[in-house]
Write an enzyme that holds these catalytic residues in place. Structure first.
Site, PDB file in Angstrom:
ATOM      1  N   ARG A 290       0.735  -1.120   0.017  1.00  0.00           N
ATOM      2  CA  ARG A 290       0.175  -0.185  -0.043  1.00  0.00           C
ATOM      3  C   ARG A 290       0.914   1.321   0.110  1.00  0.00           C
ATOM      4  NH1 ARG A 290      -3.240  -2.130   4.542  1.00  0.00           N
ATOM      5  NH2 ARG A 290      -1.789  -3.975   3.980  1.00  0.00           N
TER       6      ARG A 290
ATOM      7  N   GLU B 124       6.144 -11.359  14.469  1.00  0.00           N
ATOM      8  CA  GLU B 124       5.733 -12.096  15.504  1.00  0.00           C
ATOM      9  C   GLU B 124       6.121 -13.655  15.237  1.00  0.00           C
ATOM     10  OE1 GLU B 124       1.583 -11.458  16.174  1.00  0.00           O
ATOM     11  OE2 GLU B 124       1.369 -12.246  18.307  1.00  0.00           O
TER      12      GLU B 124
HETATM   13  P1  AMP Z   1       4.662  -3.117  11.126  1.00  0.00           P
HETATM   14  O1  AMP Z   1       6.007  -3.457  10.436  1.00  0.00           O
HETATM   15  O2  AMP Z   1       4.341  -3.850  12.094  1.00  0.00           O
HETATM   16  O3  AMP Z   1       4.867  -1.617  11.447  1.00  0.00           O
HETATM   17  O4  AMP Z   1       3.515  -3.227   9.989  1.00  0.00           O
HETATM   18  C1  AMP Z   1       3.439  -2.313   8.955  1.00  0.00           C
HETATM   19  C2  AMP Z   1       2.649  -2.933   7.704  1.00  0.00           C
HETATM   20  O5  AMP Z   1       1.911  -3.838   7.837  1.00  0.00           O
HETATM   21  C3  AMP Z   1       2.071  -1.801   6.952  1.00  0.00           C
HETATM   22  O6  AMP Z   1       2.644  -2.075   5.606  1.00  0.00           O
HETATM   23  C4  AMP Z   1       0.793  -2.041   7.059  1.00  0.00           C
HETATM   24  O7  AMP Z   1       0.352  -2.051   5.479  1.00  0.00           O
HETATM   25  C5  AMP Z   1       0.391  -3.562   7.363  1.00  0.00           C
HETATM   26  N1  AMP Z   1      -0.331  -3.429   8.599  1.00  0.00           N
HETATM   27  C6  AMP Z   1      -0.174  -3.675  10.103  1.00  0.00           C
HETATM   28  N2  AMP Z   1      -1.079  -3.831  10.767  1.00  0.00           N
HETATM   29  C7  AMP Z   1      -2.225  -3.486   9.864  1.00  0.00           C
HETATM   30  C8  AMP Z   1      -3.503  -3.146  10.229  1.00  0.00           C
HETATM   31  N3  AMP Z   1      -3.930  -3.357  11.370  1.00  0.00           N
HETATM   32  N4  AMP Z   1      -4.220  -2.886   9.241  1.00  0.00           N
HETATM   33  C9  AMP Z   1      -3.909  -2.823   7.865  1.00  0.00           C
HETATM   34  N5  AMP Z   1      -2.578  -3.123   7.641  1.00  0.00           N
HETATM   35  C10 AMP Z   1      -1.602  -3.336   8.747  1.00  0.00           C
END
Ligand code: AMP
Length: 185
Positions: free
Chosen positions: A73, A110
């Site tokens: 995205r 995770e």
């Molecule tokens: P992180 O690396 O944990 O910060 O996760 C970020 C990535 O995961 C981003 O590219 C988001 O598109 C996706 N992501 C994480 N959590 C969500 C959520 N609750 N809803 C939609 N996309 C998420």
């Protein structure tokens, strides 16, 4: 490309279009679905203008050389942000997708591990970069992307996220890099 200069009300209306989807893609996750926002021209224009703002100085002049978007995205949002700023766009992709020589950074999920890559010639040493993505959750994706930019010898000017999950430590992961999020949930 010409974008309107939306006011705060326009941005609030845009963000209200994001849909909450419980238990997707797995139980316990509240997925933030931005597709209704993307489908609305005024909302998309408001969000693109707001995400581009951290790439400008106080006079409105662009101060970055590239916009980086994280798969997938971050591609949808980052490419129009790059056009709005008058600079090029660089995709940061999951392992094995980019066809030429890459830099790679692996980070813990995770369960298991993920790897992100960028083409080695995508950034020039000293380039100032704006990172764009939709959701800042744990911050692992953003941290890995910052590390990739640094491997290229470039500099992360700012991180721009549509949304921050405030109950997760993403903000701390990115350290001292300036962070703009359009909403916190
Ligand atoms: P992180 O690396 O944990 O910060 O996760 C970020 C990535 O995961 C981003 O590219 C988001 O598109 C996706 N992501 C994480 N959590 C969500 C959520 N609750 N809803 C939609 N996309 C998420």
């Amino acid at each position: 490309m010409t974008l309107p200069a939306p006011g705060a009300a326009g941005l609030a209306d845009a963000l209200a279009l994001i849909a909450d989807v419980p238990d997707f893609p797995e139980p316990g996750i509240l997925f933030k679905d931005i597709t209704p926002l993307l489908a609305d021209h005024a909302a998309l224009a408001a969000v693109v203008a707001a995400l581009a703002a951290p790439g400008r100085d106080e006079t409105g002049e662009p101060v970055v050389d590239k916009v980086l978007g994280m798969e997938s995205r971050g591609f949808i949002l980052g490419a129009p942000v790059a056009l709005a700023l008058g600079v090029g766009f660089v995709p940061v992709r999951k392992a094995g997708k980019l066809p030429r020589a890459t830099y790679a950074v692996s980070y813990a999920l995770e369960y298991g591990e993920a790897t992100l890559e960028v083409h080695q010639d995508a950034l020039a040493p000293g380039d100032r970069v704006l990172l764009v993505d939709d959701v800042l959750a744990t911050g692992g994706t953003a941290r890995a992307t910052i590390d990739l930019v640094e491997q290229c010898g470039a500099h992360v000017h700012a991180v721009a996220m549509l949304m921050e999950l405030g109950f997760l430590p993403g903000r701390h992961e990115i350290g001292t890099v300036p962070l703009t999020t359009l909403m916190t949930v």
